[in-house]
Motif scaffolding. Structure first.
Motif, PDB file in Angstrom:
ATOM      1  N   SER A 218      10.490   2.532   1.723  1.00  0.00           N
ATOM      2  CA  SER A 218      11.555   1.545   1.551  1.00  0.00           C
ATOM      3  C   SER A 218      11.142   0.195   2.135  1.00  0.00           C
ATOM      4  O   SER A 218      11.429  -0.854   1.553  1.00  0.00           O
ATOM      5  CB  SER A 218      12.849   2.049   2.192  1.00  0.00           C
ATOM      6  N   ASP A 219      10.424   0.204   3.287  1.00  0.00           N
ATOM      7  CA  ASP A 219       9.984  -1.060   3.888  1.00  0.00           C
ATOM      8  C   ASP A 219       9.016  -1.799   2.964  1.00  0.00           C
ATOM      9  O   ASP A 219       9.121  -3.013   2.777  1.00  0.00           O
ATOM     10  CB  ASP A 219       9.296  -0.794   5.231  1.00  0.00           C
ATOM     11  N   GLU A 220       8.075  -1.032   2.401  1.00  0.00           N
ATOM     12  CA  GLU A 220       7.077  -1.659   1.519  1.00  0.00           C
ATOM     13  C   GLU A 220       7.746  -2.289   0.301  1.00  0.00           C
ATOM     14  O   GLU A 220       7.444  -3.423  -0.081  1.00  0.00           O
ATOM     15  CB  GLU A 220       6.039  -0.618   1.075  1.00  0.00           C
ATOM     16  N   SER A 222      10.924  -3.125  -0.058  1.00  0.00           N
ATOM     17  CA  SER A 222      11.869  -4.191   0.302  1.00  0.00           C
ATOM     18  C   SER A 222      11.147  -5.506   0.537  1.00  0.00           C
ATOM     19  O   SER A 222      11.731  -6.589   0.378  1.00  0.00           O
ATOM     20  CB  SER A 222      12.631  -3.815   1.574  1.00  0.00           C
ATOM     21  N   SER A 223       9.890  -5.424   0.918  1.00  0.00           N
ATOM     22  CA  SER A 223       9.155  -6.661   1.195  1.00  0.00           C
ATOM     23  C   SER A 223       8.645  -7.339  -0.086  1.00  0.00           C
ATOM     24  O   SER A 223       8.180  -8.462  -0.057  1.00  0.00           O
ATOM     25  CB  SER A 223       7.974  -6.362   2.132  1.00  0.00           C
ATOM     26  N   ASP A 224       8.751  -6.618  -1.213  1.00  0.00           N
ATOM     27  CA  ASP A 224       8.368  -7.224  -2.492  1.00  0.00           C
ATOM     28  C   ASP A 224       9.568  -8.015  -3.011  1.00  0.00           C
ATOM     29  O   ASP A 224      10.598  -7.443  -3.348  1.00  0.00           O
ATOM     30  CB  ASP A 224       7.970  -6.108  -3.481  1.00  0.00           C
ATOM     31  N   GLU A 225       9.420  -9.318  -3.065  1.00  0.00           N
ATOM     32  CA  GLU A 225      10.579 -10.169  -3.371  1.00  0.00           C
ATOM     33  C   GLU A 225      11.204  -9.853  -4.723  1.00  0.00           C
ATOM     34  O   GLU A 225      12.419  -9.795  -4.874  1.00  0.00           O
ATOM     35  CB  GLU A 225      10.166 -11.651  -3.329  1.00  0.00           C
ATOM     36  N   ALA A 228      12.879  -6.456  -4.522  1.00  0.00           N
ATOM     37  CA  ALA A 228      14.042  -6.541  -3.624  1.00  0.00           C
ATOM     38  C   ALA A 228      15.204  -7.218  -4.332  1.00  0.00           C
ATOM     39  O   ALA A 228      16.351  -6.758  -4.251  1.00  0.00           O
ATOM     40  CB  ALA A 228      13.672  -7.302  -2.357  1.00  0.00           C
TER      41      ALA A 228
END
Lengths: 234, 283
Positions: A218-220, A222-225, A228
């Motif tokens: 989820s972190d990876e 979420s960091s993709d604009e 996201a």
């Protein structure tokens, strides 16, 4: 260790191609979520794993090929499926719906019923009710229960929160986590509700028009604009 | 009046047995088996051949009729229904042609004259002036025993629940591990068995002749349309409505009009309530 291996999987409805060369693994004992918009191919993917569509490519369960096997053989090998539209038997009682799920695992009926009643006490209270008169949340519980009655190792759940009240969604999420943690099940869900998927899954994959376009924690993701903004609302 | 009541009960039990095999196929396989009457034809002639021509015990004749009906059901499924899977019009036309073919075979082997089946159990009992042939009483009781057993089987066994499941949601059944092809074949076998046994009772109630497959088919279609496609309970209730309608017509209007009101009832139900009085897609 991968319980489910998908390699170059394509699926077709007649001449129309719905999935394009998907390759991914599902690790044993994990919850994996496949997110995507309507028509992305999420249900087709789960139908393909269950042998319900015309496919090309390889699907292996615990190293054993199950590509193009019959659904009943795939169930016997340890895959349970709770589809989006539930596909329950409307004029049969909750108990009889569950017992149909035990068609290939009759020796485990009492153990599995006990587990399902612990997970969904409401199903025990309403075991003599026909599913035609049940709410969406209750039907989802019966659908999950029926899939669990076959003693699966891998549980496929198609859009478990669609049309359900937030409280019921939390209940379903809790049950899926318990299935992984207490009963060592591997779970592959599809979801449009990406935030639900984020709260539940160790790994998330994104499906767009039948193509796997992203995969990660989820972190990876979420960091993709772009992802996201498109899927996670931030 | 008592005679009408008794005759109505005896006939209705038999009609329920005739119709239930037809209902099973429609519910599980979604096919109108227009050769269903041929099971009764073959059942009646099988009994006639083994019990009256070869002299085997009567119950052995009934059992052999059931076995031949079962085999016919399986053959029909394997040779017609499976290859034509999904093409319902082709299946229905093929089954109708098969019934005509079987009628021709019966005429070739046994001739076209009608035959009298000797009663399975000879004798008549009079109750308050009403004559009750033991054979008809046996047919009605046997029909009820078979129907109750079938209902219990469908409700309480894994195979029965699987039949219900396939009839209600084929995908749901498949993902539960139910092999719809096997369930369908079993249903055709069961329907053939029930139809052939019903044929023995029906022929002993009326007479045995090569065209006897048409009337039971109409009865089965009537019961299923009026009762609602796919309902065993609906089938039982409507079999009694149709049975009593026929007996009342024969007794109080004219025997020649016996089947007319059944036809009118079909038309009224089709117009007023196309799903039937008890129609829902279940067994």
């Amino acid at each position: 260790m991968a319980l489910l291996e998908i390699e170059n999987l394509s699926a077709f409805y007649g001449k129309a191609q719905a999935l394009h060369d998907l390759t991914f693994n599902v690790e044993e004992g994990s919850i994996i979520a496949m997110v995507g918009a309507n028509g992305a191919g999420k249900s087709t993917l789960l139908d393909s794993i269950m042998g319900l569509t015309q496919t090309k490519g390889d699907i292996r369960l615990d190293g054993t090929p199950i590509t193009a096997a019959k659904p009943q053989d795939i169930v016997v090998k340890g895959v349970g499926y709770a589809p989006e539209r539930f596909n329950l038997f409307p004029y049969m009682t909750v108990r009889d719906n569950l017992l149909v799920g035990a068609y290939t695992a009759r020796e485990d009926i009492e153990t599995n019923l006990d587990m399902i009643h612990k997970l969904f006490p409401r199903l025990e209270e309403r075991e003599n009710q026909e599913t035609v008169s049940q709410s969406g949340g209750e039907r989802q519980m019966v659908s999950l229960g029926r899939a669990l009655m076959s003693s699966p190792r891998l549980l496929l759940v198609d859009e478990p929160t669609i049309g359900l009240a937030p409280k019921v969604c939390l209940e379903i999420a809790d049950v899926l986590k318990r299935l992984r943690d207490e009963f060592s099940l591997t779970v592959l869900i599809t979801e449009q509700n990406a935030n639900f998927a984020l709260s539940l899954a160790e790994q998330i994959m994104v499906l767009e028009s039948g193509h796997l376009v992203a995969s990660g924690t989820s972190d990876e993701l979420s960091s993709d604009e772009r992802l996201a903004a498109a899927y996670f609302g931030h | 009046m008592l005679q009408v009541l008794i005759q109505g009960l005896l006939l209705s039990g038999l009609y329920a047995l005739i119709a239930v095999g037809f209902t099973l196929i429609f519910s599980v396989g979604r096919v109108l088996n227009l050769a269903y009457g041929a099971y009764l034809l073959i059942g009646g002639y099988t009994y006639f051949y083994f019990s009256q021509q070869l002299g085997l015990p009567k119950f052995a004749g009934v059992a052999l009729a059931g076995i031949i009906g079962c085999a016919l059901g399986i053959l029909k499924f394997q040779l017609i229904v499976r290859p034509l899977k999904g093409n319902h019009v082709a299946i229905e036309i093929s089954t109708l042609i098969l019934a005509v073919f079987l009628q021709s075979v019966v005429i070739f082997v046994f001739g076209d004259s009608s035959k009298i089946l000797l009663p399975i159990i000879p004798g008549v009992e009079r109750v308050a002036g009403a004559a009750i042939p033991f054979s008809n009483l046996f047919a009605a009781i046997a029909s009820w025993v078979i129907l109750i057993s079938l209902w219990l089987f469908v409700r309480s066994t894994h195979m029965g629940r699987a039949m219900q499941a396939v009839s209600m949601d084929a995908k749901g059944a498949a993902i539960s591990g139910v092999d719809a092809t096997k369930i369908n074949m079993f249903t055709w076998a069961l329907s053939g068995t029930l139809g052939a046994i019903a044929g023995v009772f029906f022929a002993s109630y009326t007479q045995l002749y090569p065209g006897m497959w048409v009337a039971p088919l109409i009865i089965a279609v009537a019961v299923v349309i009026v009762g609602g496609i796919g309902s065993i309970i609906g089938t039982l209730i409507v079999a009694h409505i149709v049975g009593f309608l026929e007996i009342l017509t024969s007794a109080y209007i004219a025997p020649e009009l016996r089947g007319v009101f059944t036809m009118l009832l079909i038309i009224v139900i089709l117009v007023w309530r196309p799903s039937g009085l008890f129609g829902r897609e279940e067994l």
